[in-house]
Design an enzyme around this catalytic site. Structure first.
Site, PDB file in Angstrom:
ATOM      1  N   LYS A  13       0.759  -1.283  -0.359  1.00  0.00           N
ATOM      2  CA  LYS A  13       0.031   0.270   0.380  1.00  0.00           C
ATOM      3  C   LYS A  13       1.131   1.572   0.200  1.00  0.00           C
ATOM      4  O   LYS A  13       0.475   2.034  -0.503  1.00  0.00           O
ATOM      5  CB  LYS A  13      -0.960   0.018   1.350  1.00  0.00           C
ATOM      6  CG  LYS A  13      -1.697  -1.156   1.380  1.00  0.00           C
ATOM      7  CD  LYS A  13      -3.022  -1.347   2.409  1.00  0.00           C
ATOM      8  CE  LYS A  13      -3.861  -1.388   1.111  1.00  0.00           C
ATOM      9  NZ  LYS A  13      -5.187  -1.380   3.525  1.00  0.00           N
TER      10      LYS A  13
ATOM     11  N   LYS B 278      -8.483 -11.244  -7.183  1.00  0.00           N
ATOM     12  CA  LYS B 278      -9.000 -11.663  -5.967  1.00  0.00           C
ATOM     13  C   LYS B 278     -10.471 -10.207  -6.249  1.00  0.00           C
ATOM     14  O   LYS B 278     -10.099  -9.742  -6.777  1.00  0.00           O
ATOM     15  CB  LYS B 278      -8.450 -10.688  -4.867  1.00  0.00           C
ATOM     16  CG  LYS B 278      -8.988 -11.380  -3.190  1.00  0.00           C
ATOM     17  CD  LYS B 278      -8.183 -11.111  -2.659  1.00  0.00           C
ATOM     18  CE  LYS B 278      -9.044 -10.757  -1.757  1.00  0.00           C
ATOM     19  NZ  LYS B 278      -8.029 -10.762  -0.030  1.00  0.00           N
TER      20      LYS B 278
ATOM     21  N   LYS C 129     -14.414  -4.865  -4.503  1.00  0.00           N
ATOM     22  CA  LYS C 129     -15.010  -3.406  -5.334  1.00  0.00           C
ATOM     23  C   LYS C 129     -13.776  -2.151  -6.568  1.00  0.00           C
ATOM     24  O   LYS C 129     -14.408  -1.658  -6.929  1.00  0.00           O
ATOM     25  CB  LYS C 129     -15.601  -2.602  -4.174  1.00  0.00           C
ATOM     26  CG  LYS C 129     -17.310  -3.209  -3.992  1.00  0.00           C
ATOM     27  CD  LYS C 129     -17.729  -2.133  -2.870  1.00  0.00           C
ATOM     28  CE  LYS C 129     -18.992  -3.496  -2.552  1.00  0.00           C
ATOM     29  NZ  LYS C 129     -19.307  -3.131  -1.333  1.00  0.00           N
TER      30      LYS C 129
END
Ligand code: SF4
Length: 336
Positions: free
Chosen positions: A111, A191, A194
């Site tokens: 991240k 995977k 959203k």
């Protein structure tokens, strides 16, 4: 009875990836363990977000979880920020967590590499996760493969705190390896998520689900209807394994290998299996939405129950750390 803690991000309505990967399992666990399930909104604020949107997503997640089968008579469901002891314990645990351990966490490196300015909350995210678990002195945590490293860090933090203050206050939480499925998105690439736009919502209308299933990626070898396929490499087959009964799954594999049907027919059968499972969930969600006060009741009762446990843990933590001077009486206004 062993105690389980598990959390889920307030990402709005559930999609079939997090339903099959976690929540369906949670529903089964509530019959066998003392389960504490938490919508982790403090974890959701390490990136940019809109407050109104977070509020909506948190409520939508609560609706989805209850509709999917979490039963407040059997488990505790609450929202993390309703129990402020989570962040209080997280600060305390920060003081025994080595910086190097946090910097080595794969999720942090992933991240952080995608952000220009990295908030400290992203680095300390696993410490808050440890606090979530240790606050309730949970014995077990259901984990997917990608969370094993975080759980190991929670265990390490528990060991370090216990060793530093010479008391076995925190049990080392053990992983509960469950048959969690890693569901790939309908693009067949990554995977289900959203942010990648490759999801199917558990509460989506049947027509919308079919419109997504129809063009979904299958075995690329099946160019013509007469080309045989390999079900094991097809995402639609994996979804059959999750939603269809065993004889149907066997039939699907046979029809695929022998080119006995086309992919659209295969998807039709999957759609019917999905509807059998998702329709009652969608109906329960509609009923809950018509009575929003029920959601509030469940979340408040859950938070109250958890707060009592959390306060008990914090009292013991503070006592062992010398943070337990008598509380200051409430301040009155000057001259009152
Ligand atoms: S027939 Fe079914 S399992 Fe086989 S490739 Fe097509 S969609 Fe996938």
């Amino acid at each position: 009875m062993s105690r389980i803690f598990s959390g889920i991000q307030p990402s709005g309505e559930l999609h079939i990836g997090n339903y099959l990967g976690a929540v369906k399992n949670w529903v089964q666990l509530q019959d066998r363990y003392e389960c504490i399930y938490c919508i982790v909104d403090y974890h959701a604020i390490t990136g940019s977000y809109e407050p109104d949107d977070l509020r909506r997503r948190t409520r939508d997640m609560a609706v989805s979880l209850l509709a999917a089968g979490l039963d407040p008579e059997k488990c505790t469901l609450f929202v993390q920020s309703m129990v402020p002891e989570h962040t209080e314990l997280a600060w305390i645990l920060n003081t025994v967590t080595p910086l190097g351990e946090l910097e080595r966490q794969t999720q942090f490196k992933d991240k952080a590499s995608r952000q220009e300015s990295v908030p400290a909350g992203l680095l300390n995210y696993p410490v808050l996760q440890a606090a979530d678990i240790l606050l309730y002195r949970a014995d077990l945590v259901p984990v997917g493969e990608d969370q094993v490293q975080h759980l190991e860090l929670s265990r390490e933090i528990a060991r370090r705190w216990n060793a530093k203050f010479g008391v076995e206050l925190f049990p080392e939480p053990q992983p509960l390896l469950t048959p969690a499925r890693r569901i790939v998105g309908l693009d067949g690439q990554a995977k289900m998520s959203k942010s990648l736009g490759n999801t199917v919502g558990v509460l989506e209308e049947p027509d919308a689900i079919w419109q997504k299933l129809r063009p979904a990626v299958t075995d690329p070898a099946r160019v013509r209807r007469t080309d045989p396929g390999t079900p094991e490499i097809c995402n639609i087959y994996h979804l059959h394994q999750a939603f269809s009964d065993p004889p149907t799954v066997e039939h699907v594999a046979h029809m695929c290998r022998t080119a006995g049907w086309g992919c659209i027919e295969c998807k039709r059968v999957l759609f019917e299996s999905m509807m059998r499972e998702l329709t009652p969930i969608r109906e329960r969600a509609a009923e809950l939405r018509a009575h929003p006060e029920r959601i509030d009741e469940v979340l408040h009762a859950g938070a109250e129950h958890c707060r009592a446990m959390a306060q008990e843990t914090m009292a013991a933590v503070k006592e062992h750390m010398g943070l337990d001077l008598a509380p200051v009486p409430p301040l009155g206004r000057a001259g009152v």
